[in-house]
Design an enzyme around this catalytic site. Structure first.
Site: not given
Ligand code: ACM
Length: 267
Positions: A38, A109, A142
């Site tokens: 990420e 995301k 993530c």
């Molecule tokens: C995250 O989602 N970067 C912990």
């Protein structure tokens, strides 16, 4: 299919340096699909919206997406990695999947973590899959790992492999949940995490490394170190993710009883 994971240690704001470091690590191996962390080009710990807009890039025209495409053309491969996306609506924490023909897919995301909520809009498009080198691939980023619906949605769309660009900060947690997500959905999962730390807002974040590829039975096929930059490539057989049977009487997807699940009380 050869799946590569790249574990980098980006320096915040040093886009050129961070992209070059990642591509140099990938140069040393050969893979069909590379997974990068990420925000691998920008760094993670933004302190204000001005910083985000300074580093956010349009997809597919921004430099990071274009440089990944150039790498994929030169090496006849695909790559997926995370970047702050600039769009007309605002900024997203996104991942792009690119190949020799250009940008194949992008994902915004859906489950934002911590201060990301201050700077980014939550993803506004449903989970989706695309075909790469004979495998159906789904993207999550993530913190999406905490929500089993993320991996389950991708599995129901036929994903053989979940790619998971990450900046994990809770030691061992994402690595454990992703092994469970892979097992419960019968899919491969490749998590590319970063190492190092950032303390830009006074609060130190330590990134936990241990990037990994796990198989549809939850077994760890490769796991990198907790604190070094490194890369690895694993050969997987995507067809192994298409048999969801657990016993001769059980199938991980067909045995679901969705009519009895209360997934959304507001619906
Ligand atoms: C995250 O989602 N970067 C912990």
């Amino acid at each position: 299919m050869r799946v590569g994971i790249v574990q980098t240690d980006p320096v915040f704001g040093e886009r050129r340096r961070n992209v070059d470091a990642a591509l140099a690590m990938m140069e040393a191996y050969s893979a069909d699909l590379w997974v990068l962390p990420e925000f691998f080009a920008s760094g993670y710990q933004f302190v204000d919206a001005r910083e985000v807009s300074g580093l956010a890039e349009p997809i597919p025209d921004g430099p990071t997406t274009q440089e990944l495409i150039t790498f994929c053309r030169a090496h006849d491969c695909h790559a997926v990695g995370g970047l702050p996306e600039a769009s007309p609506n605002g900024m997203y924490n996104s991942a792009v999947l690119v190949g020799p023909a250009g940008c194949v897919a992008s994902y915004r995301k859906i489950h934002l973590f911590g201060l990301e909520k201050r700077f980014f809009l939550p993803g506004d498009r449903p989970f989706a899959t695309c075909d790469v080198s004979g495998a159906r691939v789904g993207i999550m980023i993530c913190f999406d790992h905490v929500f089993p619906e993320s991996a389950r949605s991708l599995a129901l769309l036929g994903a053989d492999l979940i790619v998971h660009p990450s900046n994990l900060v809770l030691p061992g947690l994402g690595q454990r949940t992703m092994a469970v997500r892979a097992f419960e959905n019968g899919v491969f999962a490749a998590t590319a995490n970063r190492v190092g730390s950032e303390a830009r807002s006074g609060k130190e974040l330590r990134y936990t490394g241990e990037s990994q590829v796990v198989g549809p039975d939850g077994a760890v096929l490769v796991r990198l170190s907790p604190n070094r930059t490194e890369a690895a490539v694993v050969e997987i057989d995507p067809s192994k993710a298409r048999d969801k049977s657990l016993t001769s009487h059980n199938d991980k997807l067909a045995d679901r009883r969705p009519q009895l699940y209360t997934l959304d009380l507001t619906a």
